[in-house]
Design an enzyme around this catalytic site. Structure first.
Site, PDB file in Angstrom:
ATOM      1  N   ASN A  35       3.811   1.424   3.636  1.00  0.00           N
ATOM      2  CA  ASN A  35       2.141   1.730   2.792  1.00  0.00           C
ATOM      3  C   ASN A  35       1.413   2.457   3.576  1.00  0.00           C
ATOM      4  O   ASN A  35       0.109   2.383   3.477  1.00  0.00           O
ATOM      5  CB  ASN A  35       1.640   0.367   2.615  1.00  0.00           C
ATOM      6  CG  ASN A  35       1.506  -0.586   3.796  1.00  0.00           C
ATOM      7  OD1 ASN A  35       1.658   0.019   4.957  1.00  0.00           O
ATOM      8  ND2 ASN A  35       0.417  -1.608   3.802  1.00  0.00           N
ATOM      9  N   GLU A  92      -7.724  -3.540  18.538  1.00  0.00           N
ATOM     10  CA  GLU A  92      -6.784  -2.624  18.052  1.00  0.00           C
ATOM     11  C   GLU A  92      -7.206  -1.120  18.728  1.00  0.00           C
ATOM     12  O   GLU A  92      -6.485  -0.369  19.147  1.00  0.00           O
ATOM     13  CB  GLU A  92      -6.962  -2.571  16.536  1.00  0.00           C
ATOM     14  CG  GLU A  92      -5.925  -3.760  16.007  1.00  0.00           C
ATOM     15  CD  GLU A  92      -5.766  -3.691  14.692  1.00  0.00           C
ATOM     16  OE1 GLU A  92      -6.224  -2.817  13.950  1.00  0.00           O
ATOM     17  OE2 GLU A  92      -5.433  -4.910  14.103  1.00  0.00           O
ATOM     18  N   LYS A  99       1.344   5.594   9.298  1.00  0.00           N
ATOM     19  CA  LYS A  99       2.796   4.901   9.690  1.00  0.00           C
ATOM     20  C   LYS A  99       3.962   5.999   9.471  1.00  0.00           C
ATOM     21  O   LYS A  99       3.729   7.270   8.836  1.00  0.00           O
ATOM     22  CB  LYS A  99       2.994   3.822   8.561  1.00  0.00           C
ATOM     23  CG  LYS A  99       1.598   2.588   8.998  1.00  0.00           C
ATOM     24  CD  LYS A  99       1.986   1.342   8.067  1.00  0.00           C
ATOM     25  CE  LYS A  99       1.104   0.458   8.373  1.00  0.00           C
ATOM     26  NZ  LYS A  99       1.696  -0.977   7.350  1.00  0.00           N
ATOM     27  N   TYR A 137       1.261  -6.431  16.397  1.00  0.00           N
ATOM     28  CA  TYR A 137       1.175  -7.188  15.084  1.00  0.00           C
ATOM     29  C   TYR A 137       1.714  -8.523  15.542  1.00  0.00           C
ATOM     30  O   TYR A 137       2.110  -9.543  14.740  1.00  0.00           O
ATOM     31  CB  TYR A 137       2.461  -6.603  14.285  1.00  0.00           C
ATOM     32  CG  TYR A 137       2.229  -5.353  13.477  1.00  0.00           C
ATOM     33  CD1 TYR A 137       0.840  -5.648  12.386  1.00  0.00           C
ATOM     34  CD2 TYR A 137       2.492  -4.325  13.600  1.00  0.00           C
ATOM     35  CE1 TYR A 137       0.348  -4.405  11.956  1.00  0.00           C
ATOM     36  CE2 TYR A 137       2.268  -3.073  12.820  1.00  0.00           C
ATOM     37  CZ  TYR A 137       1.130  -3.316  11.793  1.00  0.00           C
ATOM     38  OH  TYR A 137       0.878  -2.197  11.214  1.00  0.00           O
ATOM     39  N   HIS A 150      -2.321   1.891   8.260  1.00  0.00           N
ATOM     40  CA  HIS A 150      -2.966   0.409   8.690  1.00  0.00           C
ATOM     41  C   HIS A 150      -4.382   0.587   9.122  1.00  0.00           C
ATOM     42  O   HIS A 150      -4.795   1.676   9.644  1.00  0.00           O
ATOM     43  CB  HIS A 150      -2.288   0.019   9.928  1.00  0.00           C
ATOM     44  CG  HIS A 150      -2.790  -1.229  10.601  1.00  0.00           C
ATOM     45  ND1 HIS A 150      -2.843  -2.448  10.036  1.00  0.00           N
ATOM     46  CD2 HIS A 150      -3.793  -1.235  11.552  1.00  0.00           C
ATOM     47  CE1 HIS A 150      -3.719  -3.039  10.884  1.00  0.00           C
ATOM     48  NE2 HIS A 150      -4.193  -2.439  11.833  1.00  0.00           N
TER      49      HIS A 150
HETATM   50  P1  CMP Z   1      -0.573  -3.661   7.698  1.00  0.00           P
HETATM   51  O1  CMP Z   1      -1.810  -3.334   7.308  1.00  0.00           O
HETATM   52  O2  CMP Z   1      -0.030  -2.737   8.704  1.00  0.00           O
HETATM   53  O3  CMP Z   1      -0.646  -5.040   8.290  1.00  0.00           O
HETATM   54  C1  CMP Z   1       0.745  -5.829   8.221  1.00  0.00           C
HETATM   55  C2  CMP Z   1       1.930  -5.205   7.516  1.00  0.00           C
HETATM   56  O4  CMP Z   1       2.737  -5.880   7.059  1.00  0.00           O
HETATM   57  C3  CMP Z   1       1.150  -4.709   6.180  1.00  0.00           C
HETATM   58  O5  CMP Z   1       0.081  -3.561   6.510  1.00  0.00           O
HETATM   59  C4  CMP Z   1       2.461  -4.512   5.426  1.00  0.00           C
HETATM   60  O6  CMP Z   1       2.763  -2.940   5.471  1.00  0.00           O
HETATM   61  C5  CMP Z   1       3.509  -5.335   6.073  1.00  0.00           C
HETATM   62  N1  CMP Z   1       4.013  -6.355   5.238  1.00  0.00           N
HETATM   63  C6  CMP Z   1       5.052  -6.399   4.608  1.00  0.00           C
HETATM   64  N2  CMP Z   1       5.304  -7.473   3.734  1.00  0.00           N
HETATM   65  C7  CMP Z   1       4.068  -7.934   3.449  1.00  0.00           C
HETATM   66  C8  CMP Z   1       3.724  -8.944   2.906  1.00  0.00           C
HETATM   67  N3  CMP Z   1       4.244  -9.848   2.160  1.00  0.00           N
HETATM   68  N4  CMP Z   1       2.164  -9.441   3.018  1.00  0.00           N
HETATM   69  C9  CMP Z   1       1.422  -8.705   3.869  1.00  0.00           C
HETATM   70  N5  CMP Z   1       1.829  -7.471   4.735  1.00  0.00           N
HETATM   71  C10 CMP Z   1       3.353  -7.357   4.559  1.00  0.00           C
END
Ligand code: CMP
Length: 139
Positions: A113, A127, A10, A50, A116
């Site tokens: 974070n 995906e 990311k 998403y 993904h």
């Molecule tokens: P990702 O695995 O990319 O899938 C969706 C993303 O939404 C997740 O990682 C997080 O980076 C983001 N996100 C932000 N807030 C939340 C939350 N409360 N719960 C889950 N995902 C979140």
């Protein structure tokens, strides 16, 4: 079972120039990077990718973050690649991620974070084909 999964490094990681460090953790976990490209997502692409989160409160911020800088999209292959990569990534929220995981090591917050990974066989298929054609994947 040999599987393929989709990984995204990311914007928080590409801007900190740590894609190589993340790739080393992926490879050390026994996963092979069989497709990889760096690109900048359009808003439409991020929204579509998403789409399952479109009703969540974090959707708009998630889309804005994912288009804020380049990402690296990857196809990973290996034994139980989907669950193996999720273990290597660690919990979505780095505050509760296990030691030694990518998110514990590098993630800044639940939004920033770092990575993904697909969460099921079905989402992996969707995906991977979202970003890659067959002529871009070499096992
Ligand atoms: P990702 O695995 O990319 O899938 C969706 C993303 O939404 C997740 O990682 C997080 O980076 C983001 N996100 C932000 N807030 C939340 C939350 N409360 N719960 C889950 N995902 C979140």
């Amino acid at each position: 079972m040999q599987e393929r999964t989709l990984s995204i490094i990311k914007p928080d990681a590409t801007t900190r120039n740590i894609t190589g460090k993340i790739n080393a953790m992926i490879e050390d976990a026994g996963l092979k990077i069989i497709g990889q490209k760096r690109l900048r997502l359009s808003k439409e692409q991020a929204e579509e990718f998403y789409i399952e989160h479109k009703d969540k409160v974090f959707y708009a911020d998630l889309v804005d973050f994912m288009i804020s800088a380049p990402v690296v999209v990857q196809v990973l292959e290996g034994e139980d690649a989907i669950s193996r990569y999720r273990k290597v990534m660690g919990a979505t929220n780095p505050a509760v991620a296990e030691e030694g995981t990518i998110r514990k090591t590098f993630a800044l917050s639940i939004d920033k974070n770092s990575v993904h990974g697909s969460d099921s066989v079905e989402s992996a298929a969707r995906e991977v084909s979202f970003f890659f054609s067959n002529v871009e994947i070499f096992a």
